[in-house]
Scaffold this motif. Sequence first.
Motif, short mmCIF file in Angstrom:
data_model
loop_
_atom_site.label_atom_id
_atom_site.label_comp_id
_atom_site.label_asym_id
_atom_site.label_seq_id
_atom_site.Cartn_x
_atom_site.Cartn_y
_atom_site.Cartn_z
N ALA A 1 4.98 5.10 -5.36
CA ALA A 1 5.55 4.69 -6.64
C ALA A 1 7.06 4.60 -6.57
O ALA A 1 7.69 3.76 -7.22
N ARG A 2 7.65 5.44 -5.73
CA ARG A 2 9.10 5.41 -5.57
C ARG A 2 9.54 4.30 -4.61
O ARG A 2 10.71 3.91 -4.61
N ARG A 3 8.60 3.83 -3.79
CA ARG A 3 8.95 2.79 -2.82
C ARG A 3 8.73 1.39 -3.35
O ARG A 3 9.11 0.41 -2.73
N GLY A 4 8.03 1.28 -4.50
CA GLY A 4 7.86 -0.02 -5.10
C GLY A 4 6.41 -0.43 -5.25
O GLY A 4 5.49 0.21 -4.74
N ALA A 5 6.20 -1.54 -5.98
CA ALA A 5 4.86 -1.99 -6.34
C ALA A 5 4.03 -2.37 -5.12
O ALA A 5 2.82 -2.12 -5.07
N ALA A 6 4.66 -2.97 -4.11
CA ALA A 6 3.91 -3.40 -2.93
C ALA A 6 3.31 -2.20 -2.19
O ALA A 6 2.15 -2.23 -1.77
N ALA A 7 4.11 -1.14 -2.02
CA ALA A 7 3.63 0.07 -1.35
C ALA A 7 2.51 0.72 -2.15
O ALA A 7 1.52 1.21 -1.59
N LEU A 8 2.64 0.72 -3.47
CA LEU A 8 1.62 1.31 -4.33
C LEU A 8 0.31 0.52 -4.24
O LEU A 8 -0.78 1.10 -4.21
N ALA A 9 0.42 -0.79 -4.13
CA ALA A 9 -0.77 -1.65 -4.10
C ALA A 9 -1.59 -1.45 -2.83
O ALA A 9 -2.82 -1.54 -2.86
N ARG A 10 -0.94 -1.18 -1.71
CA ARG A 10 -1.69 -1.05 -0.46
C ARG A 10 -2.05 0.40 -0.12
O ARG A 10 -2.66 0.66 0.91
N ARG A 11 -1.67 1.34 -0.98
CA ARG A 11 -1.87 2.76 -0.68
C ARG A 11 -3.33 3.11 -0.42
O ARG A 11 -3.65 3.72 0.60
N ALA A 12 -4.23 2.74 -1.34
CA ALA A 12 -5.64 3.11 -1.19
C ALA A 12 -6.23 2.53 0.08
O ALA A 12 -7.00 3.19 0.79
N ALA A 13 -5.86 1.30 0.39
CA ALA A 13 -6.37 0.67 1.61
C ALA A 13 -5.87 1.40 2.85
O ALA A 13 -6.62 1.58 3.82
N ASP A 14 -4.61 1.83 2.82
CA ASP A 14 -4.07 2.57 3.96
C ASP A 14 -4.80 3.89 4.17
O ASP A 14 -5.11 4.27 5.31
N THR A 15 -5.07 4.62 3.08
CA THR A 15 -5.75 5.91 3.20
C THR A 15 -7.19 5.71 3.65
O THR A 15 -7.71 6.48 4.48
N ALA A 16 -7.86 4.69 3.14
CA ALA A 16 -9.23 4.40 3.56
C ALA A 16 -9.27 4.06 5.05
O ALA A 16 -10.17 4.51 5.78
N ALA A 17 -8.29 3.30 5.53
CA ALA A 17 -8.24 2.95 6.95
C ALA A 17 -8.02 4.19 7.81
O ALA A 17 -8.61 4.32 8.89
N LEU A 18 -7.19 5.11 7.33
CA LEU A 18 -6.98 6.37 8.06
C LEU A 18 -8.27 7.17 8.13
O LEU A 18 -8.62 7.71 9.19
N ALA A 19 -9.00 7.25 7.02
CA ALA A 19 -10.28 7.98 7.02
C ALA A 19 -11.25 7.37 8.02
O ALA A 19 -11.99 8.09 8.71
N LEU A 20 -11.25 6.05 8.15
CA LEU A 20 -12.14 5.39 9.11
C LEU A 20 -11.72 5.69 10.55
O LEU A 20 -12.57 5.90 11.42
#
Length: 329
Positions: free
Chosen positions: A162-181
Amino acid sequence: MDPRLFLADLEAKPESLRHLAATLSDGDLWAGLPDPVDRVLLLGMGSSRYAAEMAALRLRAAGIDAVAEYASTVASYPARPGTLVIAISATGTSVETLDATSRYQGSGRLVALTNTSDSTLATCADLVVPMHAGTERGGVACRSFQHTLVLLLDLVDRLTAARRGAAALARRAADTAALALRAADATEDLLARRDAWLPRAIELLDGPHGVYALAPAERLSSALQSALMVREGPRRPADGCETGDWSHVDVYLAKTLDYRALFFPGSRYDAAALEWLNLRKSTVLAVGAEVSDAAAVIRYPGDDDEAVRLLTEPLVAELVAAHWWASAA
């Protein structure tokens, strides 16, 4: 508690992580967090606190006021606007955590991170974030610990994105899901190849004076959880220590004991600890990176990624503990 069911819980880790990844991709599990968040207080006991310490450290490094505390502490930050309280308990029944949350009920800022959505902790929270770890029939928090780490990493990314901007916030869930995989793949690899590495790991760690796990501060949860698994199942002595601090607090034991070190590399102070361990002819089992003079090294796909290490490396001690526990049962 049952050692056979504990092993089954461990074997189900990859599938469970993939389910969590799919759930993260479907939506924001932290949706509904109060805003703004000026301070984060994480409360828990045992492995819940181990995971909380990791998250608090990452939040502070990003410039967010955050602390992880024993839920059993007499007093902590008072309830106030801007303070987000994350109470962590897989069962949702930890007495100390329930007592601590009583100070924050009704504040609108109490979040329960739990594996039991109808637990006492869940009913008193303003927001419930389920761990999605499934029932741990062995009676040991193993999958729920791994899922807690994933979800707290997701929380850290949410608050910092949220502090880094809308683009970072938008891809957050996808990044965490990819890490879990990626962690699911690494976990699956270790499980599939266990016949190749586990007997040697059991041999090296099977000393008369217990197991001593070392990890860098950023992954101290790996050392603490590893030691807990050895204590909780087979009821053997074990301890976890931060690698840099080891030279100040645990080095003395290496002089007098048959010291068996489970070594998680990655600290800039690895060399200092290894120098003493080698000088005193201690047994070193390294996990996740090559370590000179180690008796054995266990590698797996993705171990060059610190976040994958964080989520995967405790499995080594968990499988060793499962073997010892079953042998003693």
